[in-house]
Each structure stands twice: as structure tokens, then as C-alpha cells.
Write a protein that holds these residues in place. Sequence first.
Motif, PDB file in Angstrom:
ATOM      1  N   LEU A  67      -9.659 -35.692 -43.677  1.00 52.05           N
ATOM      2  CA  LEU A  67      -8.472 -34.851 -43.747  1.00 52.05           C
ATOM      3  C   LEU A  67      -7.841 -34.728 -42.363  1.00 52.05           C
ATOM      4  O   LEU A  67      -8.537 -34.545 -41.365  1.00 52.05           O
ATOM      5  N   THR A  68      -6.521 -34.825 -42.324  1.00 53.56           N
ATOM      6  CA  THR A  68      -5.811 -34.618 -41.074  1.00 53.56           C
ATOM      7  C   THR A  68      -5.683 -33.120 -40.815  1.00 53.56           C
ATOM      8  O   THR A  68      -5.999 -32.290 -41.682  1.00 53.56           O
ATOM      9  N   HIS A  69      -5.202 -32.783 -39.635  1.00 49.90           N
ATOM     10  CA  HIS A  69      -5.041 -31.373 -39.281  1.00 49.90           C
ATOM     11  C   HIS A  69      -4.058 -30.686 -40.232  1.00 49.90           C
ATOM     12  O   HIS A  69      -4.290 -29.548 -40.656  1.00 49.90           O
ATOM     13  N   GLU A  70      -2.970 -31.368 -40.585  1.00 50.75           N
ATOM     14  CA  GLU A  70      -1.977 -30.789 -41.495  1.00 50.75           C
ATOM     15  C   GLU A  70      -2.560 -30.590 -42.894  1.00 50.75           C
ATOM     16  O   GLU A  70      -2.292 -29.588 -43.551  1.00 50.75           O
ATOM     17  N   GLN A  71      -3.344 -31.564 -43.346  1.00 53.17           N
ATOM     18  CA  GLN A  71      -3.965 -31.438 -44.659  1.00 53.17           C
ATOM     19  C   GLN A  71      -4.993 -30.316 -44.671  1.00 53.17           C
ATOM     20  O   GLN A  71      -5.107 -29.589 -45.657  1.00 53.17           O
ATOM     21  N   LEU A  72      -5.744 -30.168 -43.592  1.00 58.35           N
ATOM     22  CA  LEU A  72      -6.696 -29.058 -43.496  1.00 58.35           C
ATOM     23  C   LEU A  72      -5.985 -27.722 -43.567  1.00 58.35           C
ATOM     24  O   LEU A  72      -6.482 -26.768 -44.184  1.00 58.35           O
ATOM     25  N   HIS A  73      -4.823 -27.631 -42.928  1.00 56.92           N
ATOM     26  CA  HIS A  73      -4.055 -26.388 -42.949  1.00 56.92           C
ATOM     27  C   HIS A  73      -3.595 -26.059 -44.370  1.00 56.92           C
ATOM     28  O   HIS A  73      -3.604 -24.901 -44.782  1.00 56.92           O
ATOM     29  N   ILE A  74      -3.211 -27.078 -45.136  1.00 56.45           N
ATOM     30  CA  ILE A  74      -2.754 -26.860 -46.515  1.00 56.45           C
ATOM     31  C   ILE A  74      -3.914 -26.507 -47.429  1.00 56.45           C
ATOM     32  O   ILE A  74      -3.832 -25.576 -48.235  1.00 56.45           O
ATOM     33  N   ILE A  75      -5.019 -27.229 -47.304  1.00 60.35           N
ATOM     34  CA  ILE A  75      -6.165 -27.015 -48.194  1.00 60.35           C
ATOM     35  C   ILE A  75      -6.877 -25.704 -47.877  1.00 60.35           C
ATOM     36  O   ILE A  75      -7.323 -24.997 -48.776  1.00 60.35           O
ATOM     37  N   GLY A  76      -6.989 -25.385 -46.613  1.00 57.87           N
ATOM     38  CA  GLY A  76      -7.657 -24.144 -46.226  1.00 57.87           C
ATOM     39  C   GLY A  76      -9.157 -24.232 -46.426  1.00 57.87           C
ATOM     40  O   GLY A  76      -9.787 -25.227 -46.087  1.00 57.87           O
ATOM     41  N   ASP A  77      -9.734 -23.200 -47.001  1.00 57.60           N
ATOM     42  CA  ASP A  77     -11.183 -23.130 -47.203  1.00 57.60           C
ATOM     43  C   ASP A  77     -11.598 -23.506 -48.620  1.00 57.60           C
ATOM     44  O   ASP A  77     -12.712 -23.187 -49.043  1.00 57.60           O
ATOM     45  N   ALA A  78     -10.740 -24.167 -49.359  1.00 57.27           N
ATOM     46  CA  ALA A  78     -11.050 -24.510 -50.747  1.00 57.27           C
ATOM     47  C   ALA A  78     -12.212 -25.497 -50.810  1.00 57.27           C
ATOM     48  O   ALA A  78     -12.353 -26.377 -49.971  1.00 57.27           O
ATOM     49  N   GLY A  79     -13.055 -25.338 -51.816  1.00 62.46           N
ATOM     50  CA  GLY A  79     -14.165 -26.252 -52.026  1.00 62.46           C
ATOM     51  C   GLY A  79     -13.761 -27.463 -52.844  1.00 62.46           C
ATOM     52  O   GLY A  79     -14.362 -28.526 -52.735  1.00 62.46           O
ATOM     53  N   MET A  80     -12.725 -27.293 -53.674  1.00 65.93           N
ATOM     54  CA  MET A  80     -12.187 -28.386 -54.476  1.00 65.93           C
ATOM     55  C   MET A  80     -10.664 -28.303 -54.395  1.00 65.93           C
ATOM     56  O   MET A  80     -10.100 -27.218 -54.233  1.00 65.93           O
ATOM     57  N   TYR A  81     -10.020 -29.472 -54.507  1.00 62.90           N
ATOM     58  CA  TYR A  81      -8.565 -29.488 -54.392  1.00 62.90           C
ATOM     59  C   TYR A  81      -8.022 -30.647 -55.221  1.00 62.90           C
ATOM     60  O   TYR A  81      -8.650 -31.703 -55.309  1.00 62.90           O
ATOM     61  N   ASP A  82      -6.854 -30.441 -55.828  1.00 61.96           N
ATOM     62  CA  ASP A  82      -6.203 -31.502 -56.593  1.00 61.96           C
ATOM     63  C   ASP A  82      -5.416 -32.380 -55.628  1.00 61.96           C
ATOM     64  O   ASP A  82      -4.531 -31.891 -54.912  1.00 61.96           O
ATOM     65  N   ILE A  83      -5.731 -33.672 -55.620  1.00 64.46           N
ATOM     66  CA  ILE A  83      -5.057 -34.627 -54.752  1.00 64.46           C
ATOM     67  C   ILE A  83      -4.524 -35.767 -55.611  1.00 64.46           C
ATOM     68  O   ILE A  83      -4.723 -35.786 -56.838  1.00 64.46           O
TER      69      ILE A  83
END
Length: 131
Positions: A67-83
Motif C-alpha cells: 500500500l502506498t502512503h495515500e492508500q494507507l490514509h484512505i484505508i486507515g486501520d481497517a482489517g479488510m477492504y474492498d479493492i
Amino acid sequence: MDAAIDAVVEIFTWVGFGAGALLAGIALVAYLLDGTWVPVRAVVEPTEHGKVVRWFDEDGGVNEAPLTHEQLHIIGDAGMYDIYSRRGWHNRMRLTHHSPLVRAISLLAAGLLALGLVALIVSYVLLFSRG
């Protein structure tokens, strides 16, 4: 003065329609080259090199992408994410269904086409208001 206004309106008309059509064609080619992206559910896991997402593709293979820094900022602390993962490719993912580049080119093309249309309407209004 009327000739200068007519020339400017004419230039805006041709530039708007010409550049808008060219960019619309480029946006179409970029859309076709972008390929098919399918929604998947990914697991977000920390590693020694930072967080990564892992998911299963349509063939049952496991994929992984950092994950890039921008993607980390969007995802946050989620354990699962829809990509969205690219069909037919391994380890390629993004967080949006459509390409931001294609969207930007399309919006620019639409703006230029709108400029051409407005300039054409102004040209007709000026033509009939003087007669």
C-alpha cells in the motif's frame, strides 16, 4: 471591435471542438487500454516493509500488493477492504473502479467541448443580433 470579438469566438469554437474531440479520442483509447477491473475483498496485513493487501483472484491464486502512503490514509486501520484487481494480471490493484487518469482526460475533453459549444452559441447570437 466586432471583428476582434468574432475572431476570439471563432478561435474558442475551433479550439474547443478540435481539442475536445482529440482528448475524447485519447480518453476512449485510455479506457480501452485500462482493461477490466473486478471488485474483490482484500485483507490488510502489516509486514516488515509496511502494510500490504492480499486477495484471491478469479483463478484462486493469492495476490499481494504493498500500500502506498495515500492508500494507507484512505484505508486507515481497517482489517479488510474492498479493492479492484486487474483481470488477467497478478498483484495489480487499486482502490477505485475507474482510472483517475481516464476520468481526468474525459472531464477535460467534456470541458473543452462545452467551451466549443458555448462559443458556437455566442457566435450565432452575435450573428443574428447584428442583422
